[in-house]
Design a protein around this motif. Structure first.
Motif, PDB file in Angstrom:
ATOM      1  N   ASN A   1       0.866  -1.153   0.048  1.00 50.84           N
ATOM      2  CA  ASN A   1      -0.056  -0.040   0.084  1.00 50.84           C
ATOM      3  C   ASN A   1       0.927   1.272   0.074  1.00 50.84           C
ATOM      4  O   ASN A   1       1.763   1.366   0.928  1.00 50.84           O
ATOM      5  CB  ASN A   1      -0.900   0.069   1.322  1.00 50.84           C
ATOM      6  N   VAL A   2       0.573   2.120  -1.009  1.00 55.06           N
ATOM      7  CA  VAL A   2       1.244   3.183  -1.013  1.00 55.06           C
ATOM      8  C   VAL A   2       0.603   4.278  -1.066  1.00 55.06           C
ATOM      9  O   VAL A   2      -0.519   4.535  -1.857  1.00 55.06           O
ATOM     10  CB  VAL A   2       2.251   3.376  -2.465  1.00 55.06           C
TER      11      VAL A   2
ATOM     12  N   VAL B   1       6.529   3.970   0.775  1.00 55.26           N
ATOM     13  CA  VAL B   1       5.560   4.280   1.947  1.00 55.26           C
ATOM     14  C   VAL B   1       4.460   5.451   1.166  1.00 55.26           C
ATOM     15  O   VAL B   1       3.408   5.234   1.436  1.00 55.26           O
ATOM     16  CB  VAL B   1       6.194   4.940   3.188  1.00 55.26           C
ATOM     17  N   ALA B   2       5.073   6.186   0.491  1.00 56.62           N
ATOM     18  CA  ALA B   2       4.397   7.285  -0.235  1.00 56.62           C
ATOM     19  C   ALA B   2       5.257   8.042  -1.279  1.00 56.62           C
ATOM     20  O   ALA B   2       6.145   7.855  -1.399  1.00 56.62           O
ATOM     21  CB  ALA B   2       4.220   8.644   0.661  1.00 56.62           C
ATOM     22  N   ILE B   3       4.406   8.465  -2.340  1.00 55.13           N
ATOM     23  CA  ILE B   3       4.768   9.292  -3.486  1.00 55.13           C
ATOM     24  C   ILE B   3       4.033  10.394  -3.735  1.00 55.13           C
ATOM     25  O   ILE B   3       2.865  10.515  -3.492  1.00 55.13           O
ATOM     26  CB  ILE B   3       4.468   8.604  -4.875  1.00 55.13           C
ATOM     27  N   ILE B   4       4.781  11.796  -3.379  1.00 53.70           N
ATOM     28  CA  ILE B   4       4.096  13.083  -3.090  1.00 53.70           C
ATOM     29  C   ILE B   4       4.693  13.844  -4.335  1.00 53.70           C
ATOM     30  O   ILE B   4       5.741  13.878  -4.764  1.00 53.70           O
ATOM     31  CB  ILE B   4       4.549  13.543  -1.855  1.00 53.70           C
ATOM     32  N   GLU B   5       3.643  14.692  -4.758  1.00 53.15           N
ATOM     33  CA  GLU B   5       3.823  15.529  -5.752  1.00 53.15           C
ATOM     34  C   GLU B   5       4.880  16.698  -5.307  1.00 53.15           C
ATOM     35  O   GLU B   5       4.649  17.174  -4.151  1.00 53.15           O
ATOM     36  CB  GLU B   5       2.535  16.390  -5.822  1.00 53.15           C
ATOM     37  N   GLY B   6       6.163  16.861  -5.813  1.00 53.63           N
ATOM     38  CA  GLY B   6       7.109  17.624  -5.231  1.00 53.63           C
ATOM     39  C   GLY B   6       7.196  19.109  -5.440  1.00 53.63           C
ATOM     40  O   GLY B   6       8.078  19.706  -4.722  1.00 53.63           O
ATOM     41  N   THR B   7       6.540  19.472  -6.463  1.00 57.42           N
ATOM     42  CA  THR B   7       6.604  20.992  -6.787  1.00 57.42           C
ATOM     43  C   THR B   7       5.991  21.653  -5.280  1.00 57.42           C
ATOM     44  O   THR B   7       6.614  22.650  -4.977  1.00 57.42           O
ATOM     45  CB  THR B   7       5.937  21.377  -7.915  1.00 57.42           C
ATOM     46  N   SER B   8       4.945  21.215  -4.962  1.00 60.08           N
ATOM     47  CA  SER B   8       4.375  21.757  -3.713  1.00 60.08           C
ATOM     48  C   SER B   8       5.299  21.659  -2.512  1.00 60.08           C
ATOM     49  O   SER B   8       5.448  22.748  -1.798  1.00 60.08           O
ATOM     50  CB  SER B   8       2.997  21.182  -3.536  1.00 60.08           C
ATOM     51  N   VAL B   9       5.821  20.377  -2.523  1.00 55.41           N
ATOM     52  CA  VAL B   9       6.744  20.349  -1.324  1.00 55.41           C
ATOM     53  C   VAL B   9       8.069  21.281  -1.515  1.00 55.41           C
ATOM     54  O   VAL B   9       8.452  21.856  -0.357  1.00 55.41           O
ATOM     55  CB  VAL B   9       7.276  18.716  -1.334  1.00 55.41           C
TER      56      VAL B   9
ATOM     57  N   ARG C   1      -2.006  10.846   7.400  1.00 57.43           N
ATOM     58  CA  ARG C   1      -2.462   9.456   8.016  1.00 57.43           C
ATOM     59  C   ARG C   1      -3.357   9.848   9.121  1.00 57.43           C
ATOM     60  O   ARG C   1      -4.544   9.418   9.308  1.00 57.43           O
ATOM     61  CB  ARG C   1      -1.340   8.615   8.602  1.00 57.43           C
ATOM     62  N   THR C   2      -3.211  11.037   9.859  1.00 56.97           N
ATOM     63  CA  THR C   2      -4.222  11.418  10.786  1.00 56.97           C
ATOM     64  C   THR C   2      -5.518  12.164  10.365  1.00 56.97           C
ATOM     65  O   THR C   2      -6.341  11.839  10.792  1.00 56.97           O
ATOM     66  CB  THR C   2      -3.411  12.591  11.632  1.00 56.97           C
ATOM     67  N   LYS C   3      -5.227  12.608   9.169  1.00 55.91           N
ATOM     68  CA  LYS C   3      -6.496  13.542   8.646  1.00 55.91           C
ATOM     69  C   LYS C   3      -6.991  12.844   7.589  1.00 55.91           C
ATOM     70  O   LYS C   3      -7.980  13.172   6.893  1.00 55.91           O
ATOM     71  CB  LYS C   3      -5.831  14.932   8.254  1.00 55.91           C
ATOM     72  N   GLY C   4      -6.703  11.447   6.882  1.00 53.59           N
ATOM     73  CA  GLY C   4      -7.178  10.569   6.031  1.00 53.59           C
ATOM     74  C   GLY C   4      -6.820  11.284   4.677  1.00 53.59           C
ATOM     75  O   GLY C   4      -7.763  11.391   3.833  1.00 53.59           O
ATOM     76  N   ALA C   5      -5.829  12.258   4.530  1.00 56.88           N
ATOM     77  CA  ALA C   5      -5.668  12.895   3.213  1.00 56.88           C
ATOM     78  C   ALA C   5      -5.069  11.837   2.183  1.00 56.88           C
ATOM     79  O   ALA C   5      -4.298  11.133   2.598  1.00 56.88           O
ATOM     80  CB  ALA C   5      -4.940  14.260   3.265  1.00 56.88           C
ATOM     81  N   GLY C   6      -4.846  12.263   0.873  1.00 57.28           N
ATOM     82  CA  GLY C   6      -4.308  11.307   0.063  1.00 57.28           C
ATOM     83  C   GLY C   6      -5.062  10.034  -0.518  1.00 57.28           C
ATOM     84  O   GLY C   6      -6.276  10.069   0.028  1.00 57.28           O
ATOM     85  N   THR C   7      -4.505   9.468  -1.363  1.00 58.15           N
ATOM     86  CA  THR C   7      -5.341   8.266  -1.761  1.00 58.15           C
ATOM     87  C   THR C   7      -4.025   6.974  -1.680  1.00 58.15           C
ATOM     88  O   THR C   7      -2.993   7.224  -2.147  1.00 58.15           O
ATOM     89  CB  THR C   7      -5.623   8.491  -3.479  1.00 58.15           C
ATOM     90  N   VAL C   8      -4.600   5.852  -1.112  1.00 57.92           N
ATOM     91  CA  VAL C   8      -3.871   4.967  -0.786  1.00 57.92           C
ATOM     92  C   VAL C   8      -4.036   3.801  -1.977  1.00 57.92           C
ATOM     93  O   VAL C   8      -5.241   3.296  -2.361  1.00 57.92           O
ATOM     94  CB  VAL C   8      -4.214   4.156   0.469  1.00 57.92           C
ATOM     95  N   VAL C   9      -2.912   3.216  -2.824  1.00 55.88           N
ATOM     96  CA  VAL C   9      -3.150   2.377  -3.798  1.00 55.88           C
ATOM     97  C   VAL C   9      -2.227   1.299  -3.731  1.00 55.88           C
ATOM     98  O   VAL C   9      -1.224   1.250  -2.925  1.00 55.88           O
ATOM     99  CB  VAL C   9      -2.876   3.138  -5.123  1.00 55.88           C
ATOM    100  N   ASP C  10      -2.555   0.209  -4.308  1.00 54.20           N
ATOM    101  CA  ASP C  10      -1.628  -1.182  -4.212  1.00 54.20           C
ATOM    102  C   ASP C  10      -0.596  -0.995  -5.515  1.00 54.20           C
ATOM    103  O   ASP C  10      -1.239  -0.923  -6.576  1.00 54.20           O
ATOM    104  CB  ASP C  10      -2.454  -2.317  -4.335  1.00 54.20           C
ATOM    105  N   LEU C  11       0.597  -0.984  -5.035  1.00 53.61           N
ATOM    106  CA  LEU C  11       1.623  -1.192  -6.242  1.00 53.61           C
ATOM    107  C   LEU C  11       2.571  -2.492  -6.282  1.00 53.61           C
ATOM    108  O   LEU C  11       2.402  -2.926  -5.112  1.00 53.61           O
ATOM    109  CB  LEU C  11       2.382   0.198  -5.805  1.00 53.61           C
TER     110      LEU C  11
END
Length: 327
Positions: free
Chosen positions: A3-4, A100-108, A317-327
């Motif tokens: 799960n990612v 664990v996670a893939i995050i859009e990096g421009t915003s970061v 994880r605390t706020k339930g943001a993002g989308t979890v997918v199977d990779l």
């Protein structure tokens, strides 16, 4: 299969506000100053014609897994209506090494860069510094206003952009958002003269800030001098600076344009460079006099992305943001 967590730019902004970003960067530099961080050399690769350059950062902080950011800086994107920086951040589990996670990096990148500048301003600028000059009114310039406003009570913000209409529009938007007093300068010199804090947020190869314009006590931040051939400030800025602060000495000595030039001509030695992390960790003092001019050159470090990404994943994880997918 694993799960990612996938996070878009909107997901990042939903959980990672300016103050949280600032605290993440303070923690990152403090860990670096205490020699608790693992930081691989930054990789740069020409990404096409002209000034385009691809980059890759890999690092790890205490309590985190490895984090990598891969992206590209494309100055011509402004004319295309696109951000000049594009990136993706990958977070691995600290024990298993699984994604664990893939995050859009421009915003970061936008948030962590401006937040790191705010940390630098908080530790380097005079406590009464209130007049801010921003050179470059793109995504980073706007983010720097928001971040620096979180650490100093600003009485005036002066904006300069090569495109006057852009600066005017940004001033109107940020004035409404932040309730601060904005003015649009006709030149970078007009913006800089008399300012307490100057933030250069451009992709210019040539100086947009000159030492002759600086008032005593001024703190100058440059985030666009991130390669050996990019120098947003001239040699006189470094010559007038009582202290030159960098995010990492080894990285700055190889890649921060103004620093590389000064080291090459012998006007500066690596021993003269003060890492920001030693200041945030309380191991060194930068400003010794209200009249000191302080220069901070940031090229960007992987630990900044690691600290930001770790905090973003925890909050998601605390706020339930993002989308979890199977990779």
């Amino acid at each position: 299969m694993t799960n990612v967590l996938l996070m878009s730019a909107a997901d990042v902004h939903a959980v990672f506000d300016v103050r949280t970003a600032i605290e993440s960067q303070r923690a990152a530099f403090t860990a670096l100053g205490r020699e608790e961080a693992l930081l691989a050399p930054r990789a740069l690769l020409p990404a096409g014609d002209g000034d385009d350059v691809a980059f890759c950062y890999v690092s790890r902080l205490p309590g985190t897994g490895p984090v990598a950011k891969f992206g590209s800086v494309n100055p011509g994107n402004g004319e295309r209506g696109l951000p000049s920086v594009s990136a993706m951040v990958t977070v691995l589990d600290g024990t298993t090494g699984r994604p664990v996670a893939i995050i859009e990096g421009t915003s970061v990148t936008t948030l962590r860069t401006s937040a790191a500048s705010a940390v630098a301003v908080d530790h380097l600028a005079r406590a009464d510094a209130s007049r801010l000059a921003i050179i470059g009114c793109g995504v980073q310039g706007q983010a720097h206003v928001r971040a620096i406003a979180a650490v100093r009570a600003l009485s005036e913000v002066r904006l300069y952009s090569r495109t006057a209409g852009s600066a005017t529009a940004v001033a109107a938007s940020l004035e409404k958002e932040l309730g601060l007093s904005f003015s649009v300068a006709e030149s970078s010199q007009e913006a800089v003269e008399g300012a307490d804090i100057v933030a250069a947020c451009t992709t210019s190869e040539r100086p947009v800030v000159r030492g002759a314009w600086l008032s005593p006590g001024c703190t100058v931040v440059s985030v666009g001098s991130f390669t050996p051939d990019h120098s947003e400030v001239d040699a006189e800025v470094l010559a007038r600076a009582a202290v030159i602060v960098v995010d990492d000495v080894a990285t700055a000595a190889e890649q921060a344009g103004p620093v590389v030039s000064a080291l090459r001509d012998g006007s500066l030695a690596e021993a003269d460079l003060l890492p920001l992390g030693r200041v945030t960790a309380g191991l060194a003092t930068a400003r010794r006099s209200p009249e000191d001019i302080i220069f901070f050159n940031s090229v960007g470090l992987g630990v900044q992305d690691t600290a930001a990404a770790a905090r973003i994943v925890d909050l998601a994880r605390t706020k339930g943001a993002g989308t979890v997918v199977d990779l």
